[in-house]
Write an enzyme that holds these catalytic residues in place. Structure first.
Site, PDB file in Angstrom:
ATOM      1  N   CYS A 296       0.530   3.714   2.906  1.00 48.67           N
ATOM      2  CA  CYS A 296       1.175   3.118   4.099  1.00 48.67           C
ATOM      3  C   CYS A 296       2.654   3.465   4.125  1.00 48.67           C
ATOM      4  CB  CYS A 296       1.046   1.594   4.098  1.00 48.67           C
ATOM      5  SG  CYS A 296      -0.634   1.013   4.217  1.00 48.67           S
TER       6      CYS A 296
ATOM      7  N   CYS B  43       0.828  -1.215   0.000  1.00 50.40           N
ATOM      8  CA  CYS B  43       0.000   0.000   0.000  1.00 50.40           C
ATOM      9  C   CYS B  43       0.862   1.266   0.000  1.00 50.40           C
ATOM     10  CB  CYS B  43      -0.943  -0.090   1.193  1.00 50.40           C
ATOM     11  SG  CYS B  43      -1.254   1.386   2.104  1.00 50.40           S
TER      12      CYS B  43
END
Lengths: 311, 105
Positions: free
Chosen positions: B32, B29
Protein backbone atom coordinates in the site's frame (compact mmCIF):
# COMPACT_ATOMS: atom_id res chain seq x y z
CA UNK A 1 -0.32 -26.43 17.22
CA UNK A 2 -0.58 -25.22 20.79
CA UNK A 3 2.93 -24.01 21.65
CA UNK A 4 2.08 -23.70 25.34
CA UNK A 5 1.64 -27.46 25.74
CA UNK A 6 4.57 -28.83 23.79
CA UNK A 7 6.29 -32.03 24.88
CA UNK A 8 9.23 -31.28 22.60
CA UNK A 9 12.14 -29.58 24.30
CA UNK A 10 15.25 -27.53 23.58
CA UNK A 11 18.36 -29.36 24.72
CA UNK A 12 20.70 -26.48 23.98
CA UNK A 13 19.69 -23.16 22.46
CA UNK A 14 22.22 -21.25 20.41
CA UNK A 15 22.20 -17.56 21.35
CA UNK A 16 20.86 -15.54 18.41
CA UNK A 17 23.12 -12.66 19.45
CA UNK A 18 26.11 -14.80 18.47
CA UNK A 19 25.02 -15.04 14.82
CA UNK A 20 27.57 -13.18 12.70
CA UNK A 21 25.41 -10.57 10.98
CA UNK A 22 28.30 -9.21 8.92
CA UNK A 23 27.93 -12.30 6.71
CA UNK A 24 24.17 -11.87 6.32
CA UNK A 25 23.37 -8.19 5.97
CA UNK A 26 24.99 -5.24 4.28
CA UNK A 27 25.48 -1.93 6.03
CA UNK A 28 23.29 0.88 4.75
CA UNK A 29 24.47 3.02 1.89
CA UNK A 30 22.33 5.83 0.46
CA UNK A 31 20.43 5.15 -2.77
CA UNK A 32 21.48 8.19 -4.79
CA UNK A 33 19.00 7.50 -7.62
CA UNK A 34 16.09 7.36 -5.19
CA UNK A 35 17.34 10.54 -3.56
CA UNK A 36 17.43 12.37 -6.89
CA UNK A 37 13.91 11.11 -7.75
CA UNK A 38 12.69 12.38 -4.38
CA UNK A 39 14.29 15.79 -4.90
CA UNK A 40 12.79 16.01 -8.39
CA UNK A 41 9.37 15.20 -6.94
CA UNK A 42 9.72 18.03 -4.42
CA UNK A 43 10.62 20.42 -7.24
CA UNK A 44 7.68 19.17 -9.31
CA UNK A 45 5.33 19.70 -6.36
CA UNK A 46 6.56 23.28 -6.12
CA UNK A 47 6.56 23.94 -9.85
CA UNK A 48 5.55 27.43 -10.95
CA UNK A 49 2.46 27.34 -13.15
CA UNK A 50 1.96 30.06 -15.73
CA UNK A 51 -0.27 30.70 -18.74
CA UNK A 52 1.31 30.22 -22.14
CA UNK A 53 0.30 31.28 -25.66
CA UNK A 54 1.66 28.38 -27.70
CA UNK A 55 1.50 24.66 -26.88
CA UNK A 56 4.83 23.00 -26.12
CA UNK A 57 5.70 19.50 -24.93
CA UNK A 58 4.86 18.92 -21.25
CA UNK A 59 2.27 21.73 -21.15
CA UNK A 60 -1.15 21.21 -19.59
CA UNK A 61 -3.70 21.97 -22.28
CA UNK A 62 -7.41 22.31 -21.76
CA UNK A 63 -9.18 21.66 -25.04
CA UNK A 64 -12.36 20.57 -26.72
CA UNK A 65 -12.37 18.29 -29.73
CA UNK A 66 -14.87 16.89 -32.23
CA UNK A 67 -14.42 13.85 -34.42
CA UNK A 68 -16.21 10.77 -35.74
CA UNK A 69 -13.71 8.88 -33.57
CA UNK A 70 -15.42 8.97 -30.15
CA UNK A 71 -12.10 9.13 -28.31
CA UNK A 72 -11.54 12.57 -29.84
CA UNK A 73 -15.04 13.80 -29.17
CA UNK A 74 -14.65 15.61 -25.87
CA UNK A 75 -15.66 18.84 -24.20
CA UNK A 76 -13.08 20.63 -22.01
CA UNK A 77 -10.62 17.81 -21.45
CA UNK A 78 -7.15 18.18 -19.90
CA UNK A 79 -4.12 16.84 -21.73
CA UNK A 80 -0.51 16.69 -20.57
CA UNK A 81 1.15 17.09 -23.95
CA UNK A 82 3.69 14.43 -24.85
CA UNK A 83 2.76 11.99 -22.09
CA UNK A 84 0.84 9.90 -24.66
CA UNK A 85 -2.12 9.27 -22.37
CA UNK A 86 -4.69 10.71 -24.73
CA UNK A 87 -2.97 9.67 -27.95
CA UNK A 88 0.62 10.03 -29.13
CA UNK A 89 -0.22 11.25 -32.63
CA UNK A 90 -2.88 13.69 -31.41
CA UNK A 91 -0.64 15.13 -28.71
CA UNK A 92 2.21 15.62 -31.20
CA UNK A 93 -0.14 17.62 -33.42
CA UNK A 94 -1.07 19.94 -30.56
CA UNK A 95 2.48 21.27 -30.27
CA UNK A 96 2.68 24.75 -31.80
CA UNK A 97 -1.08 25.48 -31.62
CA UNK A 98 -2.07 28.82 -30.08
CA UNK A 99 -4.42 29.61 -27.22
CA UNK A 100 -8.01 30.06 -28.53
CA UNK A 101 -6.97 28.52 -31.85
CA UNK A 102 -9.54 26.40 -33.63
CA UNK A 103 -8.16 24.02 -36.17
CA UNK A 104 -8.52 20.56 -37.67
CA UNK A 105 -5.84 17.91 -37.29
CA UNK A 106 -5.74 14.43 -38.77
CA UNK A 107 -5.39 11.53 -36.31
CA UNK A 108 -5.27 7.97 -37.60
CA UNK A 109 -7.02 9.05 -40.79
CA UNK A 110 -9.86 10.85 -38.94
CA UNK A 111 -10.32 14.61 -38.93
CA UNK A 112 -10.36 16.06 -35.40
CA UNK A 113 -11.59 19.62 -34.85
CA UNK A 114 -9.68 21.11 -31.94
CA UNK A 115 -10.23 24.21 -29.87
CA UNK A 116 -7.42 25.13 -27.49
CA UNK A 117 -9.02 26.76 -24.44
CA UNK A 118 -6.09 27.14 -22.07
CA UNK A 119 -2.38 26.40 -21.99
CA UNK A 120 -0.58 26.10 -18.66
CA UNK A 121 3.18 25.69 -18.42
CA UNK A 122 4.91 24.15 -15.45
CA UNK A 123 8.41 25.44 -14.70
CA UNK A 124 10.58 23.53 -12.24
CA UNK A 125 12.20 25.75 -9.62
CA UNK A 126 15.91 25.24 -8.90
CA UNK A 127 17.01 23.41 -5.79
CA UNK A 128 18.50 26.21 -3.70
CA UNK A 129 18.77 26.82 0.05
CA UNK A 130 16.32 29.69 -0.33
CA UNK A 131 13.71 27.53 -2.07
CA UNK A 132 14.14 24.65 0.35
CA UNK A 133 13.47 27.04 3.24
CA UNK A 134 10.40 28.31 1.45
CA UNK A 135 9.07 24.81 0.76
CA UNK A 136 9.68 23.54 4.28
CA UNK A 137 7.30 26.09 5.75
CA UNK A 138 9.47 28.36 7.83
CA UNK A 139 12.10 25.84 8.89
CA UNK A 140 15.70 26.73 8.33
CA UNK A 141 16.55 23.65 6.26
CA UNK A 142 19.24 23.99 3.61
CA UNK A 143 19.68 21.71 0.59
CA UNK A 144 22.35 19.81 2.51
CA UNK A 145 20.02 19.44 5.53
CA UNK A 146 17.23 18.21 3.29
CA UNK A 147 19.50 15.59 1.72
CA UNK A 148 20.65 14.50 5.16
CA UNK A 149 17.06 14.20 6.36
CA UNK A 150 16.11 12.12 3.32
CA UNK A 151 19.13 9.84 3.76
CA UNK A 152 18.14 9.34 7.41
CA UNK A 153 14.67 8.32 6.25
CA UNK A 154 16.13 5.92 3.69
CA UNK A 155 18.32 4.43 6.42
CA UNK A 156 15.42 3.98 8.78
CA UNK A 157 13.36 2.17 6.13
CA UNK A 158 16.37 0.05 5.09
CA UNK A 159 17.06 -1.03 8.67
CA UNK A 160 13.46 -1.90 9.38
CA UNK A 161 12.98 -3.80 6.08
CA UNK A 162 16.30 -5.66 6.41
CA UNK A 163 15.53 -6.68 9.99
CA UNK A 164 12.14 -8.03 8.96
CA UNK A 165 13.54 -9.86 5.93
CA UNK A 166 16.58 -11.38 7.62
CA UNK A 167 15.10 -12.34 11.00
CA UNK A 168 13.84 -15.64 9.53
CA UNK A 169 17.31 -16.46 8.22
CA UNK A 170 18.81 -15.81 11.67
CA UNK A 171 16.15 -18.08 13.19
CA UNK A 172 17.12 -20.83 10.75
CA UNK A 173 20.81 -20.47 11.68
CA UNK A 174 19.92 -20.57 15.39
CA UNK A 175 17.74 -23.66 14.88
CA UNK A 176 20.52 -25.41 12.96
CA UNK A 177 23.02 -24.59 15.72
CA UNK A 178 20.73 -25.66 18.57
CA UNK A 179 19.76 -29.16 19.66
CA UNK A 180 16.21 -30.30 20.29
CA UNK A 181 14.37 -33.30 21.56
CA UNK A 182 11.32 -33.35 19.31
CA UNK A 183 8.28 -35.39 20.27
CA UNK A 184 7.28 -37.83 17.49
CA UNK A 185 3.59 -37.00 17.80
CA UNK A 186 4.36 -33.28 17.55
CA UNK A 187 6.54 -33.82 14.48
CA UNK A 188 3.63 -35.73 12.95
CA UNK A 189 1.23 -32.96 13.93
CA UNK A 190 3.51 -30.30 12.36
CA UNK A 191 3.64 -32.38 9.15
CA UNK A 192 -0.16 -32.82 9.16
CA UNK A 193 -0.61 -29.06 9.60
CA UNK A 194 1.89 -28.49 6.78
CA UNK A 195 -0.04 -30.86 4.51
CA UNK A 196 -3.35 -29.16 5.33
CA UNK A 197 -1.75 -25.77 4.65
CA UNK A 198 -0.38 -27.05 1.34
CA UNK A 199 -3.81 -28.27 0.24
CA UNK A 200 -5.47 -25.01 1.32
CA UNK A 201 -2.87 -23.02 -0.59
CA UNK A 202 -3.57 -24.97 -3.81
CA UNK A 203 -7.33 -24.80 -3.15
CA UNK A 204 -7.21 -21.00 -2.85
CA UNK A 205 -5.77 -21.04 -6.38
CA UNK A 206 -8.58 -23.31 -7.57
CA UNK A 207 -6.43 -26.45 -7.62
CA UNK A 208 -6.93 -29.83 -5.96
CA UNK A 209 -3.49 -30.84 -4.65
CA UNK A 210 -4.37 -34.55 -4.40
CA UNK A 211 -5.65 -34.69 -7.98
CA UNK A 212 -2.59 -33.03 -9.53
CA UNK A 213 0.13 -35.01 -11.25
CA UNK A 214 3.77 -34.64 -10.29
CA UNK A 215 4.35 -32.68 -13.50
CA UNK A 216 1.52 -30.24 -12.76
CA UNK A 217 2.89 -29.64 -9.27
CA UNK A 218 6.35 -29.07 -10.68
CA UNK A 219 4.90 -26.58 -13.14
CA UNK A 220 3.12 -24.73 -10.32
CA UNK A 221 5.91 -24.76 -7.75
CA UNK A 222 9.16 -25.52 -9.57
CA UNK A 223 9.56 -28.57 -7.30
CA UNK A 224 8.44 -32.20 -7.42
CA UNK A 225 5.53 -33.21 -5.16
CA UNK A 226 7.95 -34.83 -2.74
CA UNK A 227 10.32 -31.85 -2.72
CA UNK A 228 7.51 -29.35 -2.27
CA UNK A 229 5.86 -31.34 0.53
CA UNK A 230 9.23 -31.66 2.29
CA UNK A 231 9.81 -27.91 1.84
CA UNK A 232 6.49 -26.98 3.47
CA UNK A 233 6.87 -29.57 6.23
CA UNK A 234 10.40 -28.27 6.85
CA UNK A 235 8.98 -24.78 7.28
CA UNK A 236 6.48 -26.01 9.88
CA UNK A 237 9.16 -27.95 11.75
CA UNK A 238 11.36 -24.84 11.80
CA UNK A 239 8.40 -22.94 13.31
CA UNK A 240 8.08 -25.61 15.99
CA UNK A 241 11.78 -25.29 16.83
CA UNK A 242 11.58 -21.50 16.87
CA UNK A 243 8.59 -21.65 19.21
CA UNK A 244 10.58 -23.85 21.58
CA UNK A 245 13.46 -21.39 21.63
CA UNK A 246 11.03 -18.52 22.06
CA UNK A 247 9.46 -20.24 25.09
CA UNK A 248 12.93 -20.60 26.58
CA UNK A 249 13.62 -16.90 26.11
CA UNK A 250 10.25 -15.91 27.54
CA UNK A 251 10.89 -18.00 30.66
CA UNK A 252 14.50 -16.88 31.01
CA UNK A 253 13.56 -13.19 30.74
CA UNK A 254 10.37 -13.45 32.81
CA UNK A 255 8.29 -11.98 30.01
CA UNK A 256 4.61 -11.77 30.92
CA UNK A 257 1.80 -11.17 28.47
CA UNK A 258 -1.00 -9.31 30.20
CA UNK A 259 -4.74 -8.88 29.61
CA UNK A 260 -3.94 -5.38 28.37
CA UNK A 261 -1.62 -6.85 25.74
CA UNK A 262 -4.45 -9.14 24.65
CA UNK A 263 -6.93 -6.27 24.46
CA UNK A 264 -4.50 -4.23 22.34
CA UNK A 265 -4.05 -7.21 20.02
CA UNK A 266 -7.84 -7.61 19.72
CA UNK A 267 -8.14 -3.94 18.83
CA UNK A 268 -5.46 -4.34 16.13
CA UNK A 269 -7.09 -7.47 14.71
CA UNK A 270 -10.44 -5.72 14.72
CA UNK A 271 -9.02 -2.86 12.65
CA UNK A 272 -7.18 -5.19 10.28
CA UNK A 273 -10.14 -7.50 9.72
CA UNK A 274 -12.77 -4.79 9.76
CA UNK A 275 -14.75 -6.67 12.42
CA UNK A 276 -16.31 -5.72 15.73
CA UNK A 277 -13.99 -6.48 18.70
CA UNK A 278 -16.47 -8.98 20.18
CA UNK A 279 -16.55 -10.84 16.87
CA UNK A 280 -12.73 -10.92 16.85
CA UNK A 281 -12.65 -12.37 20.40
CA UNK A 282 -14.69 -15.40 19.25
CA UNK A 283 -11.90 -16.68 17.00
CA UNK A 284 -8.92 -14.74 18.34
CA UNK A 285 -9.03 -16.12 21.88
CA UNK A 286 -6.53 -15.43 24.64
CA UNK A 287 -4.90 -18.81 23.87
CA UNK A 288 -4.59 -17.93 20.19
CA UNK A 289 -3.03 -14.61 21.18
CA UNK A 290 -0.61 -16.26 23.59
CA UNK A 291 0.37 -18.82 20.98
CA UNK A 292 0.98 -16.05 18.45
CA UNK A 293 3.05 -14.05 20.93
CA UNK A 294 5.27 -17.11 21.46
CA UNK A 295 6.01 -17.18 17.74
CA UNK A 296 6.37 -13.43 17.44
CA UNK A 297 8.39 -12.66 20.56
CA UNK A 298 11.55 -14.41 19.41
CA UNK A 299 11.23 -13.00 15.88
CA UNK A 300 10.89 -9.47 17.29
CA UNK A 301 13.96 -9.95 19.49
CA UNK A 302 16.01 -10.96 16.46
CA UNK A 303 14.67 -7.98 14.54
CA UNK A 304 15.89 -5.72 17.35
CA UNK A 305 19.28 -7.42 17.29
CA UNK A 306 19.62 -6.80 13.52
CA UNK A 307 18.41 -3.22 13.90
CA UNK A 308 20.94 -2.41 16.59
CA UNK A 309 23.70 -3.92 14.42
CA UNK A 310 22.71 -1.78 11.43
CA UNK A 311 22.39 1.50 13.35
CA UNK B 1 -8.50 18.28 -6.60
CA UNK B 2 -5.68 15.70 -6.88
CA UNK B 3 -5.57 13.60 -3.67
CA UNK B 4 -8.54 13.57 -1.25
CA UNK B 5 -8.97 11.44 1.84
CA UNK B 6 -12.38 9.85 2.15
CA UNK B 7 -14.50 9.11 5.18
CA UNK B 8 -18.01 7.67 5.57
CA UNK B 9 -19.54 11.13 5.12
CA UNK B 10 -17.77 12.38 1.99
CA UNK B 11 -17.00 9.16 0.07
CA UNK B 12 -20.11 9.12 -2.14
CA UNK B 13 -19.68 12.75 -3.08
CA UNK B 14 -15.97 12.36 -3.84
CA UNK B 15 -16.57 9.58 -6.36
CA UNK B 16 -19.82 10.90 -7.83
CA UNK B 17 -18.39 13.07 -10.61
CA UNK B 18 -15.83 12.57 -13.38
CA UNK B 19 -13.05 10.00 -13.36
CA UNK B 20 -11.65 9.01 -9.98
CA UNK B 21 -9.02 6.52 -8.87
CA UNK B 22 -9.94 5.13 -5.45
CA UNK B 23 -7.14 3.61 -3.40
CA UNK B 24 -8.21 1.41 -0.47
CA UNK B 25 -5.22 0.95 1.82
CA UNK B 26 -4.20 0.20 5.36
CA UNK B 27 -1.44 1.88 7.32
CA UNK B 28 0.54 -1.28 8.01
CA UNK B 29 0.55 -2.73 4.49
CA UNK B 30 3.88 -2.42 2.65
CA UNK B 31 2.54 -2.71 -0.95
CA UNK B 32 0.00 0.00 0.00
CA UNK B 33 2.86 2.33 0.84
CA UNK B 34 4.50 1.58 -2.51
CA UNK B 35 1.24 2.26 -4.33
CA UNK B 36 0.72 5.47 -2.37
CA UNK B 37 4.09 6.65 -3.51
CA UNK B 38 3.28 5.89 -7.17
CA UNK B 39 -0.05 7.71 -6.91
CA UNK B 40 1.62 10.69 -5.25
CA UNK B 41 4.06 10.94 -8.16
CA UNK B 42 1.21 10.60 -10.66
CA UNK B 43 -0.75 13.45 -9.12
CA UNK B 44 2.24 15.70 -9.66
CA UNK B 45 2.43 14.83 -13.36
CA UNK B 46 -1.36 14.65 -13.83
CA UNK B 47 -2.95 17.00 -11.27
CA UNK B 48 -6.23 16.87 -13.19
CA UNK B 49 -6.69 13.21 -12.22
CA UNK B 50 -8.66 12.85 -9.00
CA UNK B 51 -7.45 10.32 -6.48
CA UNK B 52 -9.48 9.33 -3.45
CA UNK B 53 -7.72 7.47 -0.67
CA UNK B 54 -9.61 5.33 1.81
CA UNK B 55 -7.83 4.15 4.94
CA UNK B 56 -9.77 0.99 5.77
CA UNK B 57 -8.14 0.79 9.18
CA UNK B 58 -9.87 4.05 10.12
CA UNK B 59 -12.95 3.62 7.92
CA UNK B 60 -13.87 -0.04 8.16
CA UNK B 61 -17.42 0.48 6.96
CA UNK B 62 -16.19 1.83 3.63
CA UNK B 63 -14.06 -1.29 3.25
CA UNK B 64 -17.02 -3.55 3.97
CA UNK B 65 -19.44 -1.56 1.78
CA UNK B 66 -17.02 -1.80 -1.14
CA UNK B 67 -16.27 -5.53 -0.61
CA UNK B 68 -12.59 -4.87 0.04
CA UNK B 69 -11.05 -8.26 0.86
CA UNK B 70 -7.40 -7.29 0.55
CA UNK B 71 -5.33 -4.14 0.33
CA UNK B 72 -4.29 -2.38 -1.73
CA UNK B 73 -7.41 -2.45 -3.87
CA UNK B 74 -7.82 0.17 -6.56
CA UNK B 75 -11.16 1.11 -8.08
CA UNK B 76 -11.38 3.02 -11.34
CA UNK B 77 -14.60 4.97 -11.12
CA UNK B 78 -16.37 7.25 -13.59
CA UNK B 79 -19.36 9.33 -12.50
CA UNK B 80 -19.89 7.06 -9.49
CA UNK B 81 -19.76 3.79 -11.44
CA UNK B 82 -16.93 1.33 -10.78
CA UNK B 83 -15.40 0.47 -14.15
CA UNK B 84 -12.66 -1.81 -12.88
CA UNK B 85 -11.32 -3.18 -9.62
CA UNK B 86 -7.67 -4.23 -9.24
CA UNK B 87 -6.50 -6.06 -6.13
CA UNK B 88 -2.79 -5.86 -5.32
CA UNK B 89 0.07 -3.57 -6.19
CA UNK B 90 -0.06 -1.86 -9.60
CA UNK B 91 2.99 -0.28 -11.21
CA UNK B 92 3.03 3.21 -12.72
CA UNK B 93 2.64 1.99 -16.32
CA UNK B 94 -0.40 -0.09 -15.43
CA UNK B 95 -2.10 2.87 -13.76
CA UNK B 96 -1.24 5.17 -16.67
CA UNK B 97 -2.77 2.62 -19.05
CA UNK B 98 -6.00 2.66 -17.00
CA UNK B 99 -6.05 6.48 -16.99
CA UNK B 100 -5.63 6.46 -20.75
CA UNK B 101 -8.41 3.88 -21.07
CA UNK B 102 -10.97 5.37 -18.69
CA UNK B 103 -10.27 9.10 -18.33
CA UNK B 104 -10.08 9.59 -22.08
CA UNK B 105 -12.17 6.57 -23.03
Amino acid sequence: MDFTKLKSKVISAYDYRKVDLSRLVERFSPDEDALERELLLIRKKNAVMSDADTVAADDFVELSCRSVNSRYNKERVMVRVGKKLFGKEFEEKLVGLKRDEQTTVCVGGDAVDVHIAKITRSTLPPLTDENVKLWSEGSSLTVADLREKMIAQQKSVYISDTAETMAGEVQRIVNDSSTFSLDDAEIEQACDEANAFLKDMFKSNGLDFDALTDEQIKEATGMSTQEHTAFVQGFFLESLKSALISMELIKERNVVFTDDDYEKAVEEQSMLMGLDENEVRKTFTYDTFFNQRISDYYFEQIEEYIKSYLQ
Amino acid sequence: MAISFANEENYSELISKDFVIVDFYSTTCVPCKMLSRILEELTVDYPFINIVKVNITDHQKLGIDNQIEAVPTVLFVKDGTVLERVVGLMDEDEIIEKISQYYYG
